[in-house]
Structure formats: C-alpha cells, structure tokens
Design an enzyme around this catalytic site. Structure first.
Site, PDB file in Angstrom:
ATOM      1  N   ASP A 277     -29.463  67.742  46.648  1.00 49.61           N
ATOM      2  CA  ASP A 277     -29.338  69.184  46.402  1.00 49.61           C
ATOM      3  C   ASP A 277     -28.728  69.530  45.054  1.00 49.61           C
ATOM      4  O   ASP A 277     -28.681  70.698  44.680  1.00 49.61           O
ATOM      5  CB  ASP A 277     -28.485  69.831  47.499  1.00 49.61           C
ATOM      6  CG  ASP A 277     -27.013  69.465  47.361  1.00 49.61           C
ATOM      7  OD1 ASP A 277     -26.711  68.313  46.986  1.00 49.61           O
ATOM      8  OD2 ASP A 277     -26.160  70.329  47.627  1.00 49.61           O
TER       9      ASP A 277
ATOM     10  N   ASP B  39     -28.587  61.885  49.575  1.00 44.93           N
ATOM     11  CA  ASP B  39     -27.353  62.196  48.867  1.00 44.93           C
ATOM     12  C   ASP B  39     -26.318  62.618  49.905  1.00 44.93           C
ATOM     13  O   ASP B  39     -26.660  63.222  50.928  1.00 44.93           O
ATOM     14  CB  ASP B  39     -27.603  63.329  47.876  1.00 44.93           C
ATOM     15  CG  ASP B  39     -26.311  63.887  47.304  1.00 44.93           C
ATOM     16  OD1 ASP B  39     -25.545  63.116  46.715  1.00 44.93           O
ATOM     17  OD2 ASP B  39     -26.083  65.100  47.496  1.00 44.93           O
TER      18      ASP B  39
ATOM     19  N   CYS C 199     -69.599  75.456  51.998  1.00 42.51           N
ATOM     20  CA  CYS C 199     -69.281  74.060  52.311  1.00 42.51           C
ATOM     21  C   CYS C 199     -68.624  73.403  51.100  1.00 42.51           C
ATOM     22  O   CYS C 199     -68.443  74.019  50.053  1.00 42.51           O
ATOM     23  CB  CYS C 199     -70.538  73.288  52.714  1.00 42.51           C
ATOM     24  SG  CYS C 199     -71.776  73.199  51.405  1.00 42.51           S
TER      25      CYS C 199
ATOM     26  N   CYS D  41     -70.286  73.603  47.682  1.00 38.25           N
ATOM     27  CA  CYS D  41     -70.062  74.823  46.892  1.00 38.25           C
ATOM     28  C   CYS D  41     -68.807  74.671  46.030  1.00 38.25           C
ATOM     29  O   CYS D  41     -68.799  75.020  44.846  1.00 38.25           O
ATOM     30  CB  CYS D  41     -69.900  76.037  47.816  1.00 38.25           C
ATOM     31  SG  CYS D  41     -71.366  76.442  48.780  1.00 38.25           S
TER      32      CYS D  41
END
Length: 740
Positions: free
Chosen positions: A637, A438, A19, A22
C-alpha cells in the site's frame, strides 16, 4: 512508457458487430492507420479503445474509417457511460425486426405442417403453396429485413475479410436466387432429397427470422451482463447541496471545486470524495468497498463519493472533483479492464479470423460432393446441405467466450471492492506461486494501538491509562495519539494537562491534577532515578514480541508500563488461511526489525517472513524469486512498495494506499480487508474456468454440428437455430459468474 507519453486514448461506441471476425476487421483496418499505436475492440461491450498520436491522427478520421467498414460509431465521453450502459436501443430494434420478419415467415410454417404431421393433416390454404405467393412473402424478408446483413457483408468483403453476415448472406441468397431461377425456369425443377418442395423461399425467410431472434435474445442477455457497471453509474449523483455564505444551494456536481463545503442528509448519497468537516454519521460503503456494516464517520474522517449516508447530517469538504472521484476512477478502471483483451482472447480472435473463409470453402465442397457423388444431379438437396454448413459454423460463440466472461466477472469483482486494471490481470492472478504481503498498513493497521497495560501496585489499568492520556494529550506523536484514543475508546475521562514538556527521543513530562507524570523510555526514566526492575519482569516478554513500551512514573514512583504495537487486522489470518487452501505460498515482507516481523508472522500462522527490507531489497526479492521460475504477486500500500509492485507478475494495491502504489499495481482492492484478496484470486480462478468452459462449448458445438450438416442430417433452419443457441449458451454460462 515514455513512448506512450504523447498518446491520447479515445473510447468509441461501435454498433453492428456480430462476431469476433467483426472485431478483428476493425482492429486490422484501424491498426494500419497512420498515428494509431494500438486498438482493442470488444464485441460484448460494443467498444473500441484506440491509442493514437493526436499530431498524426484525429478522432474524426478513426470514426470515418470504422464507418467505412459498415459499422455505426460515435465517440464516448465521460458522461456517456450511464446512458450507454442502460441503452435498450439494440434490444428494441432486434425485437422489431424479428416480429416483422416473423409475420412474413409464419405462412411458410403453416405450409410446412402437412409435411411433418404424423397422421391427418390440418387444412392449409392452397395460396400458401403457390410459389408466386411465396416469392411475394420472401422478397421483403430477404431484401428488407435482410438488408443490414447485405450491407455489412459487402463492407466486410470490400475490406478483404469475412464475418457472420457473409455466411448468412451466402446461405439465404443461394436459397432465394436458386428458387427464383426455378420459378422462372420451370423445366429445370428437380426435387431435393427429402424436401417437400423444389423451392427454398421458406429456408431463406426462416434463416433471417431466426437470426433476428438470436440477435434479440443475445442483446437482452448482454444487457444483463452490464448490470454491475450500471449500479456503479447509478451511484453518481447529479446535484449536491452546497453551503455558501448565503445558505444552502443545490448545484450540479460537475460545477463543484476542491474545497467546497457540502451538506449530506440521512438517506442521501455522498456526492464526491471528501473529508468530514462537521457532524457524525454511519455511512454505508458496501457497494464501493464491500464492507457489509455501515462505517462510523466523524470530523476528520474521509468519505467516498457514491456511498450512502445512513443516519446523521454530515458537512463534507470536497477533496476530489467529478472526474477524479473514487467512483469515477473505479468505473474507468472497470471499463478499461473489460476493454483490454486477455491473452486467451487473442487465441480465439486468430481462430475466428480464418474460420469463416474455411467454412465457405467447406460449403462449396459439400455441394460438389452431394451433387456429384452423394445424390447425383439433386441440386436442391446438395444446396440445402451446403447452406446448413454455412450457417452452423459461424464463430459467434467463440468470439463471445472470453469478453462476456470478463465483462461479468469484472463487474462482480467491482461489487466486492476489487478492480482489475486489465483483463490479463484477471487471467494471471490465480496462477500465482508466491504471494508476498507487505506488513505495515497491509496486514496490519499501519498505526500503533495499545495492546497491554501493566499497572504497578497502587494503580489500576484504568487509572494508569487515564493519567497517561492526560499527560500525552498535547503531544502529536503517533504513540501519544494512540494512548489518548485508547482511553477514549474505553470510556475513560482524560484529565486536563497543566505544564507540559516533550523531550524528543525520550518522552514527556507533564502535570495532571497536581500530580507529576513522567512517561517515556525505560533508560530516560532510570536516568532520573526511577527504577523499573520489578516491572521489567512483566514487560520483558512484550518487548520480545516487538512491541513498543511506554514506562510511566507518578510523582517519581513507577506506576506501570503501556505496550503498543501495529496490530494485525482481524481478517488477515483467516484470509491468508483461505489463500493457502487455494495453493498460494504466503510470505511476509517488511522494513521492520526481526522481532516485530516474527510476532506478526506467528499471528498469521507462522508464515515465512523477510525483515529489515528496504524498497530496493523488496524489488530484489521479487526478481530473485522470478529468476527461480516462480510467478510472484506482491500486495502492498505504500510508496516503498511501488518498485516491487511494478516488478511483480501481478501487483496488488490495498485500500487507501498511496497513488504511487496504485499506479504501479495491476489490481486495486478498494478496502484494506484482506478477504478481498482471497476473493480476487477466487474470482480469477472461476473466471478462467468459465472462459475455458465457454471455449469448450463452442468447439464441441462445431465438432458435433458440422459433421451433422455435412452428412445432411441438419436442415438449414435447424442449423441457424443451433447457431443462435450456441451464442446464448455461452452468455448464460458467463452470467453464472454474477453469483461468484
């Protein structure tokens, strides 16, 4: 960033986590170690990612610390993911433990039948009701199949925390040892309220059996969530056909170097990223880029490792080795996104950290209330209700609510060619107010293409384009290449070029089939006495649209005008319309002049645009919009987009953009189709809705179940079943994202 330059990143496979508590325990313990800068644990993936200073901390020390906490741990290498993703070890172990535990528990179910039968009771052997026989059945279940719970609970308490195992051990041990005490002290036997027997051996065995059933179901469901990542691993090939001076040779892909020449036959996967050196074929890139149709590849084209060669034989020159290939980087980015915690997950972790101790206190109070006031002196009934409270309230579902959804969503996104660099990007993308695109290379193709051919009297479009292509074929200028490509696309014959002269900034002069061809700017041709007044009436509107014009003369006479432009991608306008419907404010940003920007903005649906923007001006625009309280996403890009991508709330790198742009981005679209951007926003929105649904299910479950347990309306075995079903419900709900 400089502070992390000397840090190493390791990924560990951690088993035994049940869970969110932990995960929180591992993060707390490892985070305190000297030399550890950051640690993130994902229960759903069973992964721990640690950033450490290799000079002050070693991997072995990290592994030893996690092992001390009671968890299995091993270092994951780059080659481990494939086997790890397909591992069924946890499923097999949970199934075996459940079936063996069930064999010892079935007699208890048989013994319970008469107490629940409506009329005539079936025959039950007297032996099954014998408490000594029940003790003999309960011992191997409690201390054999329940031993892993004891070990993990001890390790948790030793390190100052509590988890689900603590609740299971408290509940089952209380039932077992109370029954054991009564068995050896028969004078203390008191009937619990509504219970068929003063002994609770059946309760402890049923709880452990049901927990193992839940673990088996949960492990099976979690394995399904890793299917998308498994598909990526499956695309990696182990061997490749390398061409050597001595002929073909099958070699391990790991041994290939940049520049090696490979042969890929039809039906084979491309081993690594490369450039086609020889051959023509159609390549299926659907699992990498999401492109549904095979893409034609010829000499000089790039190919992506993991894609499927559909038709012809290709010879490929290796560009990137195994660890740097597109598929390897994609897997790495998906795993990092799944390991990284979204901000909403940290809220769940904080709740889970205090939930277990709070429930333990609530269980004690429940026992005291029922023993003292509810049913005075009925220790059995009070104990039963306290055990139900312990079991019903485990925060397993809460701990799984976020990581399982992110795991499924990021895998599904990868199938569509979308990679979120971290969970936070997946969470925040749909919150965008302004989406900046862009222009060049993002909304447009990034390269000029012929859009219009205006032929003068005595010429046709075909003859004009053929002659111009003949004259331009020896030039390396982008406009010249675009003219030749257009002629070839139309199936026109490109005649041989005789004499050739390129005049920088003006145009070209060439001889084609004995005819003198002059092509270039209008001013240059008019300086040579070639008038274009009549042609200009038709060409003027094209110039106002921001297109570049090549004026052509044949033997000193005007022959026509060819217009070129960086054309808008056909999917851009529909994608932007879809994003507008999702509530985004779309704006165009470009370094081009206003006429070109306006023409593209009109094609996209009259979006707002910013022209003549240098990189620092794009950055300034992002910061200005943010200062107005807007959440900004930048899509680009190129190198000139990198500052804006880094400054934006979310940066999105598109297609085969520069490495600088990719490094600055939070999301990477593997193809240049902007429909992927709309998909990315939609997946982000659906994922967050799914996470909120999961968290609501977890809280509603506890809000309904805990009062039922407190009031005595929920038997311990029913509480344990409900706890397992709550986790399963969350996982099943998350799996719906596979259809997004």
């Amino acid at each position: 960033m400089s502070g992390q330059a000397d840090l190493s990143r390791i990924t560990l496979h951690v088993t035994g986590m049940t869970c969110a508590a932990c995960a929180a325990r591992i993060e707390k313990a490892v985070g305190k170690m000297d030399g550890v800068a950051e640690v993130s644990v994902n229960v759903a993936l069973e992964r721990a990612v640690v950033l450490l200073d290799a000079k002050r901390a070693r991997t072995e020390q990290i592994e030893a610390r996690i092992a001390q906490l009671g968890f299995g741990v091993r270092l994951l290498n780059s080659d481990d993911g494939k086997s790890d993703a397909n591992s069924g070890e946890e499923i097999r172990r949970s199934r075996a433990m459940f079936l063996l535990s069930l064999a010892f528990t079935l007699p208890f179910f048989w013994a319970m039948i008469p107490h629940h039968a409506a009329s005539s009771s079936p025959w039950v052997p007297e032996l099954l009701a014998n408490p000594w026989f029940q003790l003999a059945l309960a011992v191997p279940v409690q201390f054999g199949f329940g031993l892993p719970f004891y070990i993990r609970a001890y390790e948790a308490l030793k390190n100052g925390s509590a988890n689900m195992d603590v609740l299971i051990v408290l509940g089952t041990s209380t039932a077992f040892f109370y029954s054991h005490y009564l068995l050896f002290h028969p004078g203390q036997v008191m009937m619990g309220s509504g219970h068929h027997s003063p002994y609770y051996f059946d309760t402890s065995t049923m709880i452990i059996t049901i927990v193992w059933l839940g673990r088996w179901i949960e492990a099976s469901a979690r394995k399904r969530t890793a299917d998308s990542l498994s598909q990526l691993y499956a695309m990696q090939t182990d061997t490749a056909c390398m061409l050597t001076p001595d002929g073909e040779r099958q070699v391990p892909v790991d041994t290939l170097k940049e520049g090696d020449l490979l042969r890929v036959r039809p039906g084979e996967r491309v081993p690594l990223d490369g450039i086609v050196a020889q051959g023509t074929s159609a390549v299926d890139e659907s699992l990498i880029t999401g492109e549904s149709m095979p893409v034609k590849k010829r000499k000089g084209d790039r190919v992506i490792g993991g894609t499927l060669n559909s038709s012809g034989v290709l010879e490929i020159r290796v560009l990137r080795t195994t660890g740097q290939s597109t598929i390897a980087r994609m897997i790495r980015m998906v795993e990092e996104a799944q390991n990284a915690k979204a901000p909403i997950q940290r809220v769940a972790d904080k709740i889970a950290a205090v939930f277990v101790p709070a429930i333990a206190v609530t269980a004690v109070c429940t026992f005291l209330y029922w023993y003292g006031l509810g049913e005075p002196g009925a220790a059995g009934g009070a104990l039963e209700k306290a055990i139900a409270v312990l079991l019903i309230a485990c925060p397993c579902a809460l701990g799984l609510a976020t990581p399982v959804s992110i795991l499924v969503a990021s895998g599904r996104a990868a199938q569509k060619g979308i990679v979120y660099m971290e969970g936070a990007a997946l969470e925040r993308l749909h919150q965008t107010d302004i989406l900046l695109f862009d222009k060049t290379g993002t909304v447009t193709f990034g390269a000029p293409k012929v859009t219009d051919v205006i032929a003068a009297e005595g010429e046709t479009q075909a003859t004009l384009l053929s002659k111009l292509a003949g004259a331009e074929q020896l030039s390396e200028h982008p406009l010249s290449r675009a003219v030749v490509d257009e002629a070839e696309r139309r199936g026109l014959r490109v005649p041989d070029c005789g004499s050739f002269l390129a005049v920088p900034g003006c145009g070209v002069r060439a001889e084609v089939h004995g005819r003198g061809i002059v092509a270039g700017t209008r001013r240059w041709l008019e300086e040579q006495g070639i008038p274009f007044a009549e042609t200009e009436r038709a060409a003027g509107p094209l110039r106002s649209q921001g297109k570049q014009l090549i004026y052509v003369a044949v033997d000193g006479r005007p022959a026509g005008v060819v217009a070129l432009a960086d054309t808008v991608r056909p999917t851009a306008a529909p994608a932007l319309r879809q994003l507008k419907k999702q509530g985004m404010d779309i704006r165009l940003v470009t370094g081009d002049h206003a006429a070109a920007a306006k023409a593209v903005a009109e094609r996209l649906g009259n979006v707002r645009y910013y022209a003549d923007m240098l990189p620092d001006q794009k950055l300034g625009l992002v910061r200005r919009l943010q200062s107005q309280g807007k959440r900004v996403t930048m899509v680009g890009d190129g190198i000139n987009d990198a500052p804006a991508l880094a400054a934006a709330d979310i940066g999105v790198a598109v297609g085969n953009g520069t490495d600088v742009a990719k490094a600055a981005a939070d999301v990477h679209l593997l193809k240049s189709d902007l429909k992927a951007m709309a998909d990315a926003v939609r997946i982000s929105r659906k994922t967050m809705a799914n996470i909120h649904q999961n968290m609501a299910l977890s809280f509603c479950y506890n809000a309904l179940a805990i009062p039922a347990a407190l009031s005595g309306h929920l038997a311990p075995w029913m509480a344990c079943t409900a706890m397992a079903l709550s986790s399963l419900t969350v996982i099943i709900n998350a799996l719906r994202l596979k259809r997004v």
